[in-house]
Design a protein around this motif. Structure first.
Motif, PDB file in Angstrom:
ATOM      1  N   SER B  32     -31.437 -45.186  27.990  1.00 41.87           N
ATOM      2  CA  SER B  32     -32.548 -45.822  28.685  1.00 41.87           C
ATOM      3  C   SER B  32     -32.374 -47.330  28.623  1.00 41.87           C
ATOM      4  N   PHE B  34     -34.173 -51.252  29.621  1.00 39.98           N
ATOM      5  CA  PHE B  34     -35.462 -51.909  29.822  1.00 39.98           C
ATOM      6  C   PHE B  34     -35.273 -53.400  30.026  1.00 39.98           C
ATOM      7  N   ARG B  92     -31.626 -48.393  24.886  1.00 47.01           N
ATOM      8  CA  ARG B  92     -31.872 -47.341  23.919  1.00 47.01           C
ATOM      9  C   ARG B  92     -30.664 -46.408  23.904  1.00 47.01           C
ATOM     10  N   GLY B  97     -34.792 -41.614  16.818  1.00 49.86           N
ATOM     11  CA  GLY B  97     -35.628 -42.721  16.395  1.00 49.86           C
ATOM     12  C   GLY B  97     -36.045 -43.662  17.500  1.00 49.86           C
ATOM     13  N   ASN B  98     -35.571 -43.440  18.719  1.00 52.63           N
ATOM     14  CA  ASN B  98     -36.009 -44.260  19.847  1.00 52.63           C
ATOM     15  C   ASN B  98     -35.721 -45.731  19.607  1.00 52.63           C
ATOM     16  N   MET B  99     -34.556 -46.038  19.014  1.00 61.48           N
ATOM     17  CA  MET B  99     -34.263 -47.420  18.686  1.00 61.48           C
ATOM     18  C   MET B  99     -33.796 -48.200  19.906  1.00 61.48           C
ATOM     19  N   LEU B 100     -34.339 -49.382  20.051  1.00 62.94           N
ATOM     20  CA  LEU B 100     -33.894 -50.299  21.086  1.00 62.94           C
ATOM     21  C   LEU B 100     -32.995 -51.368  20.473  1.00 62.94           C
ATOM     22  N   PHE B 102     -31.727 -55.118  21.470  1.00 65.35           N
ATOM     23  CA  PHE B 102     -32.074 -56.183  22.399  1.00 65.35           C
ATOM     24  C   PHE B 102     -30.927 -57.162  22.566  1.00 65.35           C
ATOM     25  N   GLY B 103     -30.789 -57.663  23.775  1.00 65.49           N
ATOM     26  CA  GLY B 103     -29.921 -58.794  24.005  1.00 65.49           C
ATOM     27  C   GLY B 103     -30.617 -60.084  23.596  1.00 65.49           C
TER      28      GLY B 103
END
Lengths: 113, 112
Positions: B32, B34, B92, B97-100, B102-103
């Motif tokens: 995923s 975002f 993701r 754990g749905n970890m994101l 980030f840049g």
């Protein structure tokens, strides 16, 4: 519905002091997260929790501790504060699921002198 | 180590122009994608999400995903001064754990 709330908004600590950053969400989300954001940088995951009583380390956990006794609350504890912990701290929450997104609190700006 | 890379900018565009923001990621298992917008001194807020290859449009915003090239972009049409902010790309992975991840964000400046 307040969403994700954080206290305090600002704090100055002396080296070696300790403090707890508070985070509360009222959306009944099972997942909660703590991030730090250094100036001009992206977000780094410190710790996360998948539900009450369950926590795990993220990318940068050293110098921090967490607990999750309720669904709503996810406090972050700083022990023996160091200048390297000067940052903005964001708490976030989400439902589990690959299409779910994270909702962020307003942040706590911490300075360690 | 999973990485998400963005040009830090600033990207400066005139009002009314199209702003193009780019992001590459290293984890081929990513599921995923975002785009978060962050105004100075504020918390990130989600503006777009995309899960499959191709384009996804929402108002003036279009997200584009190319999993083969490990590339995701955000186009902002008819840019307004109120679009001036830092745009964070988040990815993701396929882990629990749905970890994101980030840049570092791209700072966009829209000049009147």
């Amino acid at each position: 519905n307040a969403g994700v709330t954080q206290t305090p908004k600002f704090r100055i600590l002396k080296i070696g002091q300790s403090m707890t950053l508070q985070c509360t969400q009222d959306m009944n989300h099972n997942y909660m997260y703590w991030y730090r954001q250094d100036p001009g940088m992206g977000l780094k995951l410190i710790y996360y929790s998948v539900g009450a009583g369950i926590t795990d380390k993220g990318e940068v956990p050293n110098g921090y501790n967490v607990s999750r006794s309720t669904t709503e609350d996810f406090p972050l504890r700083l022990e023996l504060a160091a200048p390297s912990q000067t940052s903005v701290y964001f708490c976030a929450s989400s439902y589990w699921g690959s299409t779910d997104t994270q909702y962020f609190g307003p942040g706590t700006r911490l300075t360690v002198l | 180590q999973k990485e998400v890379e963005q040009n830090s900018g600033p990207l400066s565009v005139p009002e009314g122009a199209i702003a193009s923001l780019n992001c590459t990621y290293s984890d081929r298992g990513s599921q995923s994608f975002f785009w978060y917008r962050q105004y100075s001194g504020k918390s990130p807020e989600l503006i777009m999400s995309i899960y499959s290859n191709g384009d996804k449009e929402d108002g003036r915003f279009t997200a584009q995903l190319n999993k083969a090239s490990q590339y995701v972009s955000l186009l902002i049409r008819d840019s307004q001064p109120s679009d001036s902010a830092t745009y964070l790309c988040a990815v993701r992975g396929g882990n629990a754990g749905n970890m994101l991840t980030f840049g570092g964000g791209t700072r966009l400046m829209v000049k009147p």
